[in-house]
Scaffold this active site. Structure first.
Site, PDB file in Angstrom:
ATOM      1  N   HIS A 366      -9.343  53.723  33.021  1.00 32.67           N
ATOM      2  CA  HIS A 366      -8.280  54.456  32.016  1.00 32.67           C
ATOM      3  C   HIS A 366      -8.329  54.056  30.472  1.00 32.67           C
ATOM      4  O   HIS A 366      -7.201  54.415  29.830  1.00 32.67           O
ATOM      5  CB  HIS A 366      -6.908  54.358  32.788  1.00 32.67           C
ATOM      6  N   LYS A 558       5.761  58.757  24.297  1.00 32.39           N
ATOM      7  CA  LYS A 558       4.597  57.912  25.135  1.00 32.39           C
ATOM      8  C   LYS A 558       5.148  56.533  24.736  1.00 32.39           C
ATOM      9  O   LYS A 558       5.999  56.152  23.785  1.00 32.39           O
ATOM     10  CB  LYS A 558       3.242  58.428  24.478  1.00 32.39           C
ATOM     11  N   ARG A 559       4.418  55.530  25.301  1.00 34.10           N
ATOM     12  CA  ARG A 559       4.629  54.321  25.058  1.00 34.10           C
ATOM     13  C   ARG A 559       4.226  53.785  23.729  1.00 34.10           C
ATOM     14  O   ARG A 559       3.532  54.585  23.204  1.00 34.10           O
ATOM     15  CB  ARG A 559       3.641  53.458  26.076  1.00 34.10           C
ATOM     16  N   LYS A 564      -1.740  54.588  19.731  1.00 36.66           N
ATOM     17  CA  LYS A 564      -1.068  55.781  19.745  1.00 36.66           C
ATOM     18  C   LYS A 564      -0.624  56.337  18.405  1.00 36.66           C
ATOM     19  O   LYS A 564      -0.057  57.478  18.067  1.00 36.66           O
ATOM     20  CB  LYS A 564       0.023  55.796  20.903  1.00 36.66           C
ATOM     21  N   THR A 666      -1.550  62.804  28.970  1.00 38.39           N
ATOM     22  CA  THR A 666      -1.161  63.818  30.015  1.00 38.39           C
ATOM     23  C   THR A 666       0.227  64.692  29.414  1.00 38.39           C
ATOM     24  O   THR A 666       0.393  65.583  29.781  1.00 38.39           O
ATOM     25  CB  THR A 666      -1.032  63.336  31.394  1.00 38.39           C
ATOM     26  N   LYS A 670       1.364  68.544  29.240  1.00 42.61           N
ATOM     27  CA  LYS A 670       2.631  68.951  29.708  1.00 42.61           C
ATOM     28  C   LYS A 670       3.367  70.064  28.368  1.00 42.61           C
ATOM     29  O   LYS A 670       3.983  70.693  28.597  1.00 42.61           O
ATOM     30  CB  LYS A 670       3.646  67.695  30.060  1.00 42.61           C
TER      31      LYS A 670
HETATM   32  O1  NBY Z   1      -3.586  56.327  31.512  1.00 41.81           O
HETATM   33  C1  NBY Z   1      -3.099  55.629  30.473  1.00 41.81           C
HETATM   34  C2  NBY Z   1      -3.924  56.110  29.153  1.00 41.81           C
HETATM   35  O2  NBY Z   1      -3.638  55.436  28.211  1.00 41.81           O
HETATM   36  C3  NBY Z   1      -3.723  57.601  29.005  1.00 41.81           C
HETATM   37  O3  NBY Z   1      -4.678  58.057  28.231  1.00 41.81           O
HETATM   38  C4  NBY Z   1      -4.164  58.333  30.350  1.00 41.81           C
HETATM   39  O4  NBY Z   1      -3.826  59.680  30.053  1.00 41.81           O
HETATM   40  C5  NBY Z   1      -3.245  58.147  31.601  1.00 41.81           C
HETATM   41  C6  NBY Z   1      -3.650  58.359  32.877  1.00 41.81           C
HETATM   42  O5  NBY Z   1      -5.056  58.653  32.884  1.00 41.81           O
HETATM   43  N1  NBY Z   1      -3.209  54.370  30.806  1.00 41.81           N
HETATM   44  C7  NBY Z   1      -1.843  53.754  31.277  1.00 41.81           C
HETATM   45  O6  NBY Z   1      -0.796  54.379  31.291  1.00 41.81           O
HETATM   46  N2  NBY Z   1      -1.913  52.329  31.524  1.00 41.81           N
HETATM   47  C8  NBY Z   1      -0.947  51.510  31.761  1.00 41.81           C
HETATM   48  O7  NBY Z   1      -0.087  52.165  32.105  1.00 41.81           O
HETATM   49  C9  NBY Z   1      -1.388  50.359  32.335  1.00 41.81           C
HETATM   50  C10 NBY Z   1      -0.487  49.537  33.077  1.00 41.81           C
HETATM   51  C11 NBY Z   1      -0.362  48.281  33.561  1.00 41.81           C
HETATM   52  C12 NBY Z   1      -1.584  47.695  33.016  1.00 41.81           C
HETATM   53  C13 NBY Z   1      -2.844  48.085  32.284  1.00 41.81           C
HETATM   54  C14 NBY Z   1      -2.304  49.495  31.836  1.00 41.81           C
HETATM   55  N3  NBY Z   1      -1.891  46.388  33.259  1.00 41.81           N
HETATM   56  O8  NBY Z   1      -2.727  45.744  33.068  1.00 41.81           O
HETATM   57  O9  NBY Z   1      -1.200  45.451  33.900  1.00 41.81           O
END
Ligand code: NBY
Length: 824
Positions: A366, A558-559, A564, A666, A670
């Site tokens: 991701h 978004k976060r 971003k 995503t 939406k």
């Molecule tokens: O995943 C997101 C991407 O930024 C976004 O572009 C994509 O659409 C989506 C689904 O594929 N990534 C994401 O949300 N990542 C996290 O929330 C995340 C959570 C925890 C950790 C790393 C990333 N971690 O290392 O603990």
């Protein structure tokens, strides 16, 4: 009398039956009465009534899967961002209307009761929400599937805004009970941790490894039924909660001294206590590694138990029956764990065990951000999971000797790069490399992202295994993200294209033929207007800010992350404000900029950007000189249930990441689906959205991936843009003043610093001019109502590709090779 198998028809309730059931549950489950029940009790009684339907179908699904001994996908994810389930379950069981009527007769409003439900916020953002959409689609398409994750006591923190700053408060989603979850004490697991590894002589001669755990943790499963649309298949999401185990090896653990049993209990419970609020990486944190191992080990044991119930210790069918998807690298430790179970506990030889593992696992990437790729120090691994470290060394040695050396003889640089172990002062285990080496398929989440995974992130692996790398573009469930959240538009679509669209979102494409139709345009825009008016009330209630539904609602949700680029949006709003101050007649349609975003608690600059947005909002919203042409709203505590209110009301969807950094996105899907125009870079799924909707119906701006790369290669200097653009310079200089923070100059200076001295790593200044032009285009389009209506209708009608059912079908065809299984 033989009991006849109940059909869906037999199960379907009518309004009076549902009403009677709700009242019965109010009395016998909730222990209250119609006279004195709180809205919360009514909600729980309603959920209990719905559960009668859910459980019948759950049992039937499980019996069918067992009888047919189906191959199943096991979706391992540290996060499932489920949001609320009431309206979703009612819709998927075709009970929504009936329930609305039943409650109406009781003098209650279903939408009000739904507001009683706390969000299940067991995820950070897109990755967790994707997992939630995927399990919805898996059930809807009747695929046997189990979601495995962590039963966090506290989900993502609740965000409060105090004097413009983010304050984190604990989220207690199940403080007063959650009617959708079922505890399964019969399926408890015990998980070892710490300790040491002993080599002994095995029964069959030869050496054997025995892991003497330093302690054991109990894993208690909670099942959330996942109801497919149409209500045929009900799969489960199984979330593991940690508890202290009865077992305790005092000899080993006590070497350091006495630890009282309460402290031990607290330690054990800490493992599933709270979701790490970082959406990059938390590598290095011992508890995080333990969380990951805990839920993976529980899940592998659960998978084993179910397999052995049918096949005993004959593992020849294992890979045919079991597929495991790793949602990012967080569950990677499942790979050495399955090896450990097969080799140490089931006595398979290494090659046989590896052949199984390799077929079973697949990995979804991701992110390309180097800082987000997980690495754990070897010493931490050795302490917590000593046997797994040995197994990882063995996997690595065989990989380097059998695959890398023959392909690149004597090339130590490539070996160092592809090795699972990173050498250096602190040796580290690279989870991404382990995932690629241990998985038969690796996918990215949008075309461009998958191309970059193959060409930039893992090029040598792609050379070794050309068939391994693939793409599955993300999707979102149209049930939650249109049918449930936008009932008026859903009804219009059902009228125009028939009721099949929630399953076949492609059907909406025929609506494009009405894109020029005046009457249809009016219907569509009236619905958008209603949704905006509803949001106006929510904004007022949540923030006290008055906005007009006449304005363009421009939404970035978004976060918070530099990549971003909320800061790009911020400086552009400041530029608009300057233009309005310089010329009160500056020609623009009134605009409301709406933000929703949480920052990781330790991400200083992200929190400063939230503060700046709020301070800008205070100033702009109370400045009579600009005649209400500009409003800025920061909605606190962005979460799934808030997204469901914001998305149907959005006119403009901000998707403005630096090209090459947003894997997919995503929210972009939406908002377009609900009739918003994307202002976006050529990044992630934006590219595919523009392909589907037509580039002329999106406001695309900025550098593309190649241009970003070449500008960086040439040496990007943000000062070039600062000095060349007087408006940009003036806006950035504003950060040094006290204009937005009266009496406290320089409070916002960190943002300017990051964009100049900090080198502007995400090329904000380079894209500013082009972003500003794209906004002018949006403004011109909006002032031509027929043109705007046409564009948003086309956007909404052409998003069929982004149905998560399509994503799941791609996973099935390209990776999982599952068969759907009819249940009743
Ligand atoms: O995943 C997101 C991407 O930024 C976004 O572009 C994509 O659409 C989506 C689904 O594929 N990534 C994401 O949300 N990542 C996290 O929330 C995340 C959570 C925890 C950790 C790393 C990333 N971690 O290392 O603990």
């Amino acid at each position: 009398m033989a009991t006849k198998k109940k059909t869906d028809q037999d199960l379907q309730l009518d309004k009076d039956q549902l009403k009677a059931s709700i009242v019965r549950h109010l009395r016998s489950t909730l222990g209250t009465s119609e006279q004195k029940a709180s809205p919360e009790a009514w909600w729980k009684a309603t959920a209990a009534a719905v559960n009668e339907q859910v459980y019948e179908r759950l049992t039937r699904t499980q019996q069918t899967h067992f009888k047919k001994d189906t191959r199943a996908i096991h979706y391992l994810s540290a996060e499932f961002l489920m949001g609320r389930l009431t309206s979703n379950n009612l819709h998927n069981l075709s009970l929504y209307k009936i329930c609305e009527e039943a409650l109406g007769e009781l003098g209650l409003e279903l939408t009000d009761l739904c507001e009683q439900e706390p969000d299940m916020a067991l995820g950070n953002g897109g990755l967790g929400r994707l997992a939630a959409c995927f399990i919805d689609s898996l059930a809807t398409l009747n695929y046997p599937a189990v979601g495995y994750g962590i039963h966090y006591e506290h989900g993502l923190f609740r965000q409060e805004i105090q004097d413009g700053r983010q304050i984190e408060r604990p989220d207690s989603w199940r403080e007063y009970g959650n009617p959708w979850e079922i505890c399964r004490p019969e399926s408890v697991q015990e998980i070892p941790l710490y300790g040491y590894v002993e080599t002994v002589f095995g029964d069959k001669g030869g050496l054997k490894k025995v892991w003497h755990a330093g302690r054991k943790i109990k894993g208690v499963p909670w099942d959330i039924p996942v109801v497919g649309f149409g209500g045929h298949t009900v799969n489960i999401l199984r979330l593991w909660e940690s508890r202290a185990s009865e077992f305790f090896d005092w000899d080993v653990f006590n070497a350091g001294g006495y630890i009282d049993s309460q402290a031990e209990k607290a330690q054990a419970e800490t493992i599933s206590k709270v979701l790490y609020p970082n959406d990059e990486t938390d590598a290095g944190k011992e508890l995080r590694l333990i969380q990951q191992y805990f839920f993976c080990a529980c899940s592998i044991k659960d998978i084993m138990r179910r397999y052995k119930r049918v096949h005993g210790s004959d593992f020849r069918n294992f890979a045919a029956q079991i597929a495991i998807q790793l949602n990012d690298t967080h569950p990677t430790v499942a790979i050495p764990e399955l090896m450990r179970v097969l080799v140490d506990e089931e006595d398979l030889n290494w090659d046989a065990a590896w052949a199984i593992c390799y077929q079973v696992f697949s990995y979804t990437n991701h992110t390309l951000l180097p800082e987000a790729l997980e690495k754990w120090s070897v010493s931490l691994f050795e302490k917590v999971l000593p046997r797994h470290l040995e197994i990882i060394y063995e996997i690595n040695a065989r990989f380097l000797n059998e695959l890398v050396e023959p392909k690149w003889p004597g090339n130590d640089a490539i070996k160092a790069k592809l090795s699972i172990i990173e050498e250096g002062d602190v040796r580290k285990v690279r989870m991404g490399n382990l995932c690629v080496i241990g998985s038969c398929k690796v996918n990215g989440v949008a075309e461009i992202h998958s191309k970059l995974v193959k060409e930039d992130l893992f090029p040598e692996y792609a050379e070794l295994w050309p068939e391994k790398m693939c793409n599955v573009t993300n999707g979102v469930t149209p049930r939650r993200w249109l049918l449930a959240c936008n009932p008026e538009l859903a009804a219009l679509y059902s009228e125009v294209v028939g009721k099949e669209w929630p399953l076949q979102l492609d059907k909406l494409r025929s609506v494009t033929k009405f894109a020029d139709d005046k009457a249809f345009q009016q219907q569509f825009m009236t619905i958008k207007r209603h949704n905006k008016e509803k949001l106006v009330k929510v904004i007022k209630a949540e923030t006290g800010i008055d906005v007009s539904a006449e304005a363009i609602f421009d939404v970035q949700i978004k976060r918070l992350h530099e990549y971003k680029r909320q800061q790009l949006n911020l400086i552009h709003i400041m530029a608009l404000y300057r233009r309005l101050l310089a010329n009160p007649d500056y020609d623009m349609h009134p605009r409301v900029f709406i933000f929703g975003s949480k920052a990781a608690p330790g991400y200083k600059l992200a929190k400063d950007i939230i503060y700046a947005i709020n301070k800008l909002a205070e100033r702009v919203n109370n400045d009579a000189r600009i005649q209400g042409k500009l409003k800025v709203v920061f909605m606190p505590n962005y979460r799934v249930s808030l997204a469901e209110k914001l998305i149907p009301a959005a006119d403009v969807s901000e998707q403005i990441s630096t090209a090459g950094y947003e894997a997919s996105g995503t929210g972009n899907m939406k908002m377009a689906l609900n009739g918003a125009i994307t202002i976006g870079t050529l990044d992630g799924a934006n590219i595919e959205i523009a392909e589907e909707a037509g580039a002329e119906n999106c406001a695309i701006f900025g550098l593309n991936v190649d241009e970003v790369k070449s500008l960086k290669a040439r040496g990007y200097n943000p000062y070039d843009f600062y000095y060349a653009n007087s408006e940009l310079k003036a806006v950035l200089d504003w950060f040094d003043t006290d204009y937005f923070t009266p009496g406290r100059p320089g409070e916002l200076a960190s943002i300017k610093r990051s964009l100049l001295e900090g080198g502007d790593p995400y090329l904000t200044l380079a894209d500013f001019a082009s972003y500003s032009e794209a906004h002018k285009l949006i403004d011109t389009w909006y002032r031509d109502p027929a043109l705007w209506a046409k564009k948003v209708i086309i956007n909404s009608a052409t998003m069929g590709k982004f149905n998560s059912d399509r994503s799941i079908q791609d996973y099935v065809d390209r990776i999982w090779k599952l068969k759907s299984c009819n249940v009743g």
